[in-house]
Design a protein around this motif. Structure first.
Motif, PDB file in Angstrom:
ATOM      1  N   ILE A  57      27.646 -32.959 -14.327  1.00  9.44           N
ATOM      2  CA  ILE A  57      26.628 -32.165 -13.614  1.00  9.44           C
ATOM      3  C   ILE A  57      27.295 -31.170 -12.670  1.00  9.44           C
ATOM      4  CG2 ILE A  57      24.860 -32.377 -11.786  1.00  9.44           C
ATOM      5  CD1 ILE A  57      23.992 -34.995 -13.189  1.00  9.44           C
ATOM      6  N   PHE A  58      28.460 -31.568 -12.167  1.00  3.04           N
ATOM      7  CA  PHE A  58      29.111 -30.710 -11.161  1.00  3.04           C
ATOM      8  C   PHE A  58      30.056 -29.731 -11.856  1.00  3.04           C
ATOM      9  CE2 PHE A  58      27.757 -34.597  -9.144  1.00  3.04           C
ATOM     10  CZ  PHE A  58      27.025 -34.076  -8.084  1.00  3.04           C
ATOM     11  N   THR A  59      29.629 -28.495 -11.902  1.00  7.29           N
ATOM     12  CA  THR A  59      30.374 -27.501 -12.684  1.00  7.29           C
ATOM     13  C   THR A  59      31.091 -26.479 -11.800  1.00  7.29           C
ATOM     14  OG1 THR A  59      28.317 -26.256 -12.850  1.00  7.29           O
ATOM     15  CG2 THR A  59      28.903 -27.661 -14.718  1.00  7.29           C
ATOM     16  N   GLN A  60      30.893 -26.597 -10.502  1.00  7.73           N
ATOM     17  CA  GLN A  60      31.589 -25.671  -9.611  1.00  7.73           C
ATOM     18  C   GLN A  60      32.279 -26.465  -8.523  1.00  7.73           C
ATOM     19  OE1 GLN A  60      30.732 -24.024  -6.220  1.00  7.73           O
ATOM     20  NE2 GLN A  60      31.745 -22.073  -6.518  1.00  7.73           N
ATOM     21  N   CYS A  61      33.444 -26.001  -8.131  1.00  9.77           N
ATOM     22  CA  CYS A  61      34.194 -26.701  -7.093  1.00  9.77           C
ATOM     23  C   CYS A  61      34.819 -25.650  -6.181  1.00  9.77           C
ATOM     24  CB  CYS A  61      35.275 -27.539  -7.762  1.00  9.77           C
ATOM     25  SG  CYS A  61      36.393 -28.323  -6.610  1.00  9.77           S
ATOM     26  N   ILE A  62      34.776 -25.926  -4.910  1.00 12.36           N
ATOM     27  CA  ILE A  62      35.387 -24.983  -3.967  1.00 12.36           C
ATOM     28  C   ILE A  62      36.215 -25.756  -2.951  1.00 12.36           C
ATOM     29  CG2 ILE A  62      33.175 -24.881  -2.721  1.00 12.36           C
ATOM     30  CD1 ILE A  62      34.000 -22.090  -1.829  1.00 12.36           C
ATOM     31  N   VAL A  63      37.436 -25.280  -2.739  1.00 11.70           N
ATOM     32  CA  VAL A  63      38.302 -25.864  -1.718  1.00 11.70           C
ATOM     33  C   VAL A  63      38.258 -24.927  -0.515  1.00 11.70           C
ATOM     34  CG1 VAL A  63      40.656 -26.559  -1.127  1.00 11.70           C
ATOM     35  CG2 VAL A  63      39.814 -26.878  -3.466  1.00 11.70           C
ATOM     36  N   ASN A  64      37.819 -25.452   0.599  1.00 14.29           N
ATOM     37  CA  ASN A  64      37.782 -24.678   1.844  1.00 14.29           C
ATOM     38  C   ASN A  64      38.900 -25.161   2.755  1.00 14.29           C
ATOM     39  OD1 ASN A  64      35.271 -22.884   2.276  1.00 14.29           O
ATOM     40  ND2 ASN A  64      34.381 -24.725   1.346  1.00 14.29           N
ATOM     41  N   ARG A  74      29.489 -28.530  -6.675  1.00 17.61           N
ATOM     42  CA  ARG A  74      28.107 -28.076  -6.832  1.00 17.61           C
ATOM     43  C   ARG A  74      27.857 -27.853  -8.320  1.00 17.61           C
ATOM     44  NH1 ARG A  74      28.263 -23.358  -2.170  1.00 17.61           N
ATOM     45  NH2 ARG A  74      29.740 -22.396  -3.583  1.00 17.61           N
ATOM     46  N   SER A  75      26.585 -27.577  -8.661  1.00 21.32           N
ATOM     47  CA  SER A  75      26.314 -27.223 -10.050  1.00 21.32           C
ATOM     48  C   SER A  75      25.731 -25.818 -10.043  1.00 21.32           C
ATOM     49  CB  SER A  75      25.366 -28.216 -10.709  1.00 21.32           C
ATOM     50  OG  SER A  75      24.477 -28.750  -9.783  1.00 21.32           O
ATOM     51  N   VAL A  76      25.786 -25.171 -11.164  1.00 22.94           N
ATOM     52  CA  VAL A  76      25.179 -23.846 -11.258  1.00 22.94           C
ATOM     53  C   VAL A  76      24.035 -23.959 -12.247  1.00 22.94           C
ATOM     54  CG1 VAL A  76      25.522 -21.451 -11.926  1.00 22.94           C
ATOM     55  CG2 VAL A  76      27.301 -22.663 -10.669  1.00 22.94           C
ATOM     56  N   LEU A  77      22.845 -23.606 -11.803  1.00 26.78           N
ATOM     57  CA  LEU A  77      21.672 -23.748 -12.656  1.00 26.78           C
ATOM     58  C   LEU A  77      21.761 -22.756 -13.804  1.00 26.78           C
ATOM     59  CD1 LEU A  77      18.963 -24.093  -9.865  1.00 26.78           C
ATOM     60  CD2 LEU A  77      20.206 -25.899 -11.066  1.00 26.78           C
ATOM     61  N   SER A  78      21.728 -23.275 -15.013  1.00 23.65           N
ATOM     62  CA  SER A  78      21.986 -22.392 -16.154  1.00 23.65           C
ATOM     63  C   SER A  78      20.876 -21.365 -16.340  1.00 23.65           C
ATOM     64  CB  SER A  78      22.157 -23.204 -17.423  1.00 23.65           C
ATOM     65  OG  SER A  78      21.018 -24.000 -17.612  1.00 23.65           O
ATOM     66  N   ASP A  79      19.651 -21.708 -15.886  1.00 22.50           N
ATOM     67  CA  ASP A  79      18.576 -20.749 -16.139  1.00 22.50           C
ATOM     68  C   ASP A  79      18.657 -19.513 -15.256  1.00 22.50           C
ATOM     69  OD1 ASP A  79      17.929 -22.071 -13.861  1.00 22.50           O
ATOM     70  OD2 ASP A  79      15.793 -22.241 -14.290  1.00 22.50           O
ATOM     71  N   VAL A  80      19.568 -19.479 -14.322  1.00 20.28           N
ATOM     72  CA  VAL A  80      19.706 -18.253 -13.546  1.00 20.28           C
ATOM     73  C   VAL A  80      20.930 -17.455 -13.980  1.00 20.28           C
ATOM     74  CG1 VAL A  80      18.473 -19.099 -11.527  1.00 20.28           C
ATOM     75  CG2 VAL A  80      20.955 -19.365 -11.646  1.00 20.28           C
ATOM     76  N   VAL A  81      21.621 -17.943 -14.963  1.00 19.75           N
ATOM     77  CA  VAL A  81      22.797 -17.216 -15.421  1.00 19.75           C
ATOM     78  C   VAL A  81      22.387 -16.135 -16.419  1.00 19.75           C
ATOM     79  CG1 VAL A  81      24.955 -17.397 -16.702  1.00 19.75           C
ATOM     80  CG2 VAL A  81      24.316 -19.171 -15.087  1.00 19.75           C
ATOM     81  N   GLU A  82      22.810 -14.952 -16.144  1.00 20.29           N
ATOM     82  CA  GLU A  82      22.491 -13.826 -17.034  1.00 20.29           C
ATOM     83  C   GLU A  82      23.794 -13.157 -17.440  1.00 20.29           C
ATOM     84  OE1 GLU A  82      19.725 -12.135 -18.111  1.00 20.29           O
ATOM     85  OE2 GLU A  82      18.354 -13.722 -17.448  1.00 20.29           O
ATOM     86  N   CYS A  83      23.956 -12.908 -18.688  1.00 17.47           N
ATOM     87  CA  CYS A  83      25.159 -12.208 -19.130  1.00 17.47           C
ATOM     88  C   CYS A  83      24.886 -10.719 -19.197  1.00 17.47           C
ATOM     89  CB  CYS A  83      25.590 -12.697 -20.500  1.00 17.47           C
ATOM     90  SG  CYS A  83      25.961 -14.443 -20.502  1.00 17.47           S
TER      91      CYS A  83
END
Ligand SMILES: O=C(O)CCC(=O)C(=O)O
Ligand SMILES: [Fe+2]
Length: 283
Positions: A125-132, A273-282
């Motif tokens: 589910i978690f497709t994004q990762c950020i190191v701060n 975090r995850s990125v909601l696929s329905d808001v992804v536009e190519c």
């Protein structure tokens, strides 16, 4: 925005001043300066595209929803592929977290196939990762010997992070709610200095008199009305220690803003975090 590829191929970026945080992003990349999200849609070809913003959903062509500089940024981002989430992060952080959350008990003979499937799904589910990376605040003034970490504050804002001395180099993250396109659940692992995690309830749109600090925090969300009454119960501070993690979900995710102030020691957080696929536009 400075980019530099280290030998480990991690793309470090610096957040705009005064936040002063080096960040490394994996899976998907949020562009802090332009408020667009760049997604890696094709691992094999390292293709990256900007994610369409909600208020631009009507638009169907590139030209109508990105200005020239945003297009340039998209091109630059496309050239610098967003790296995948390191397997090590998944194995050492996400997997144990998901095992614990699901109450899975590891038997002597390992984990059964059904549980293994469940763990994989949760991790996936978690497709994004950020190191701060939060740098310590330092000062070269001779009169001050120490600088205390800034505790909560109704009056904490970007100015307070920078106004006392121009030698301050510490990092913080200002009041914000993570973009809703990053999914309903956020998990943050924290290492190093224990800094306060300050939370405040976001103003309800239907209550114009509700004001939770009376200070112009300049974050563009018009929460600084002129009534000036602060509701004590609308603030909350946690102190996630070294090697702990916290989860933002439900109202903590959608209605409470969070802030990590400057501090005197180093702190590193790893956020999933995850990125909601329905808001992804190519494009
Ligand atoms: O460092 C943290 O604990 C929070 C990081 C965060 O809020 C973010 O990256 O959006
Ligand atoms: Fe956040």
């Amino acid at each position: 925005m400075n980019h530099c590829r280290s030998s480990s191929e991690i793309l470090w970026e610096s957040t705009p001043p005064p936040q002063n945080r080096p960040v490394a992003q994996f899976g998907f990349r949020y562009d802090y300066e332009r408020d667009i999200v760049v997604v890696s849609v094709d691992d094999e070809e390292n293709l990256t595209v900007p994610m369409q913003k909600d208020n631009e959903k009507e638009s169907t062509t590139t030209d109508t929803y990105f200005d020239a500089s945003a297009k340039e940024a998209a091109a630059a981002a496309a050239a610098a592929a967003v790296p995948k989430i390191p397997e090590l992060f998944k194995r050492l952080l996400l997997r144990p977290y998901c095992i614990q959350l699901a109450g899975i008990v590891i038997q002597d003979d390992g984990i059964n196939d059904d549980d293994e499937d469940e763990i994989k799904t949760s991790v996936g589910i978690f497709t994004q990762c950020i190191v701060n990376v939060y740098r310590p605040t330092t000062t070269t003034t001779t009169t001050t010997t120490t600088t205390s970490p800034k505790e909560i504050s109704r009056d904490y804002n970007d100015e307070t992070a920078t106004d006392s001395s121009n030698s301050i180099t510490g990092s913080h993250i200002p009041w914000h709610i993570d973009d809703h396109r990053f999914g309903p659940v956020i998990i943050v692992f924290t290492f190093g200095e224990t800094r306060p995690l300050n939370m405040r309830l976001k103003k309800h749109n239907n209550n114009d008199n509700y004001d939770y600090d009376g200070i112009d925090d300049d974050d563009g969300d018009d929460d600084d009305g002129d009534v000036g009454c602060c509701k004590k119960e609308s603030y909350f501070t946690a102190h996630p220690p070294h090697r702990s993690c916290y989860k933002l979900s439900g109202s903590a995710r959608t209605q409470w803003e969070h802030l990590i102030p400057t501090g005197t020691g180093w702190r590193v957080s790893i956020t999933f975090r995850s990125v909601l696929s329905d808001v992804v536009e190519c494009l």
